[in-house]
Design a protein around this motif. Sequence first.
Motif, PDB file in Angstrom:
ATOM      1  N   MET A   1      11.435   9.821  -3.122  1.00  0.00           N
ATOM      2  CA  MET A   1      11.095   8.437  -3.453  1.00  0.00           C
ATOM      3  C   MET A   1       9.903   7.952  -2.621  1.00  0.00           C
ATOM      4  O   MET A   1       9.810   8.254  -1.432  1.00  0.00           O
ATOM      5  CB  MET A   1      12.285   7.515  -3.186  1.00  0.00           C
ATOM      6  N   ILE A   2       9.032   7.228  -3.247  1.00  0.00           N
ATOM      7  CA  ILE A   2       7.872   6.661  -2.556  1.00  0.00           C
ATOM      8  C   ILE A   2       8.330   5.486  -1.694  1.00  0.00           C
ATOM      9  O   ILE A   2       9.169   4.681  -2.103  1.00  0.00           O
ATOM     10  CB  ILE A   2       6.821   6.189  -3.582  1.00  0.00           C
ATOM     11  N   ASP A   3       7.785   5.390  -0.483  1.00  0.00           N
ATOM     12  CA  ASP A   3       8.060   4.254   0.403  1.00  0.00           C
ATOM     13  C   ASP A   3       7.156   3.092  -0.019  1.00  0.00           C
ATOM     14  O   ASP A   3       6.023   2.966   0.446  1.00  0.00           O
ATOM     15  CB  ASP A   3       7.799   4.648   1.856  1.00  0.00           C
ATOM     16  N   PHE A   4       7.671   2.243  -0.914  1.00  0.00           N
ATOM     17  CA  PHE A   4       6.834   1.181  -1.468  1.00  0.00           C
ATOM     18  C   PHE A   4       6.562   0.060  -0.468  1.00  0.00           C
ATOM     19  O   PHE A   4       5.544  -0.628  -0.571  1.00  0.00           O
ATOM     20  CB  PHE A   4       7.469   0.608  -2.735  1.00  0.00           C
ATOM     21  N   ASP A   5       7.446  -0.134   0.505  1.00  0.00           N
ATOM     22  CA  ASP A   5       7.174  -1.144   1.542  1.00  0.00           C
ATOM     23  C   ASP A   5       5.917  -0.751   2.322  1.00  0.00           C
ATOM     24  O   ASP A   5       5.045  -1.590   2.588  1.00  0.00           O
ATOM     25  CB  ASP A   5       8.366  -1.269   2.497  1.00  0.00           C
ATOM     26  N   LYS A   6       5.817   0.529   2.660  1.00  0.00           N
ATOM     27  CA  LYS A   6       4.629   1.023   3.373  1.00  0.00           C
ATOM     28  C   LYS A   6       3.400   0.941   2.474  1.00  0.00           C
ATOM     29  O   LYS A   6       2.308   0.562   2.933  1.00  0.00           O
ATOM     30  CB  LYS A   6       4.871   2.467   3.811  1.00  0.00           C
ATOM     31  N   ARG A   7       3.585   1.266   1.211  1.00  0.00           N
ATOM     32  CA  ARG A   7       2.460   1.201   0.264  1.00  0.00           C
ATOM     33  C   ARG A   7       1.961  -0.242   0.110  1.00  0.00           C
ATOM     34  O   ARG A   7       0.756  -0.486   0.026  1.00  0.00           O
ATOM     35  CB  ARG A   7       2.892   1.741  -1.095  1.00  0.00           C
ATOM     36  N   LEU A   8       2.886  -1.188   0.049  1.00  0.00           N
ATOM     37  CA  LEU A   8       2.490  -2.599  -0.094  1.00  0.00           C
ATOM     38  C   LEU A   8       1.666  -3.065   1.105  1.00  0.00           C
ATOM     39  O   LEU A   8       0.677  -3.792   0.954  1.00  0.00           O
ATOM     40  CB  LEU A   8       3.725  -3.488  -0.249  1.00  0.00           C
ATOM     41  N   GLN A   9       2.076  -2.639   2.315  1.00  0.00           N
ATOM     42  CA  GLN A   9       1.331  -3.005   3.510  1.00  0.00           C
ATOM     43  C   GLN A   9      -0.073  -2.404   3.483  1.00  0.00           C
ATOM     44  O   GLN A   9      -1.059  -3.071   3.812  1.00  0.00           O
ATOM     45  CB  GLN A   9       2.077  -2.528   4.752  1.00  0.00           C
ATOM     46  N   SER A  10      -0.159  -1.146   3.071  1.00  0.00           N
ATOM     47  CA  SER A  10      -1.453  -0.482   2.982  1.00  0.00           C
ATOM     48  C   SER A  10      -2.347  -1.174   1.962  1.00  0.00           C
ATOM     49  O   SER A  10      -3.552  -1.379   2.200  1.00  0.00           O
ATOM     50  CB  SER A  10      -1.238   0.983   2.596  1.00  0.00           C
ATOM     51  N   LEU A  11      -1.781  -1.532   0.820  1.00  0.00           N
ATOM     52  CA  LEU A  11      -2.537  -2.224  -0.221  1.00  0.00           C
ATOM     53  C   LEU A  11      -3.055  -3.570   0.273  1.00  0.00           C
ATOM     54  O   LEU A  11      -4.215  -3.929   0.057  1.00  0.00           O
ATOM     55  CB  LEU A  11      -1.643  -2.415  -1.451  1.00  0.00           C
ATOM     56  N   LYS A  12      -2.181  -4.320   0.960  1.00  0.00           N
ATOM     57  CA  LYS A  12      -2.561  -5.627   1.506  1.00  0.00           C
ATOM     58  C   LYS A  12      -3.725  -5.486   2.485  1.00  0.00           C
ATOM     59  O   LYS A  12      -4.695  -6.246   2.442  1.00  0.00           O
ATOM     60  CB  LYS A  12      -1.351  -6.239   2.205  1.00  0.00           C
ATOM     61  N   ASP A  13      -3.624  -4.506   3.374  1.00  0.00           N
ATOM     62  CA  ASP A  13      -4.679  -4.294   4.363  1.00  0.00           C
ATOM     63  C   ASP A  13      -5.996  -3.911   3.705  1.00  0.00           C
ATOM     64  O   ASP A  13      -7.072  -4.337   4.153  1.00  0.00           O
ATOM     65  CB  ASP A  13      -4.279  -3.203   5.358  1.00  0.00           C
ATOM     66  N   ARG A  14      -5.934  -3.102   2.649  1.00  0.00           N
ATOM     67  CA  ARG A  14      -7.159  -2.705   1.946  1.00  0.00           C
ATOM     68  C   ARG A  14      -7.829  -3.902   1.302  1.00  0.00           C
ATOM     69  O   ARG A  14      -9.048  -4.058   1.348  1.00  0.00           O
ATOM     70  CB  ARG A  14      -6.827  -1.671   0.869  1.00  0.00           C
TER      71      ARG A  14
END
Length: 370
Positions: free
Chosen positions: A1-14
């Motif tokens: 499963m993808i860690d979407f919480d981590k992905r959301l943080q990365s997306l926000k920072d980008r």
Amino acid sequence: MIDFDKRLQSLKDRRQGSRETALFESLGSIHAGVDVRKSEAFETLNESTGIKYTIGAMAAVEEKSTLVSINEGTRVANSLIKSLLNHGESVTQKVQGSVALNIHIEGHSDVDMLIITTNTVNVELPTVNVNGYLPASDPRALIDIIKDVRKKSEIILPINFPMAEIDCKGSKSIALSGGSLKRKVDIVPAIWFDTRKYQQSGQEHDRGIKIYDKENHVFLLNYPFTHIKLVNDRDSKYAGNLKCVIRLMKNLIADMPDYKKRIAKRLSSYDLAAIGYHMGENLSLPTYMRLGLVEKIRAHLALLWEIKAYRDNLHVPDGSRKIFDDENKVAALEILTNEFTDLAKSIFQELKPFNSFYDSSAILNKAVFA
């Protein structure tokens, strides 16, 4: 499963820069733990984190940030143009690349600025109108004119932007960053190439560009404005879904671990735009059903991966070359295909946590309302 919480943080920072950067830039917000960045529409969705991430990864970067990138590129280009004119070179400027198409995924995106000679052009023969062009006012060979523009630009830019870091080692561009610049800017010397089609239509999107390759002292022909026009037209036809697809592919690559990303990035932004472009009617979904694009992309990539004959005959939108013109791109395609399979299955598990087998209809039929 993808860690979407981590992905959301990365997306926000980008998209908006890190929380620490935002705090530093916001003079009135110095409290520890405060996040002064505004919430975006995808963050406020009453949906699972996987859906929030996916919808956010499709969304355009805030218009204000994009405008800053364009304005900084224009500022650098105009300063250079004024100085080049004083040194005997007549040039103009145009924006190209992901920022021009609004398919960039970072708030602080680099911007590509073409610096194009105006006192002479390269014309495709035979000309449509034999009397359509006057003799060139500059007696130098075209390749020497643009070589001089490049050499003078390398001298002028450090003078005009003394606090910026300027990298002249690039074969096709001069890179500027830091100092007074809010964005990294790439200066790309080039000449116009007036195709026969342009000679007939007079439309800029039919006009070619020859970029100067400093290392090999040659011109490289491409059609950035044709590409922009074709992608914009198809995106409009499908209610913005093409650009959503391109941004989603780019964000998934950006969020890959480095060992995958190194391979996946062999597919350039230009290649990804071409892959999305060829989805055709698969882009036809209502805006509130955009989550279904995940399955549409997954199936399209799988088709490209599995059927070599189909893959090998696909060209970039302007027809200038094949998308998969390098075997290394096939390895990148495999990774991207697997990534979208993981994304689709992870979202499916959020929607149907008690189902053991993936069913694409769960994603295709899921409506998401902002």
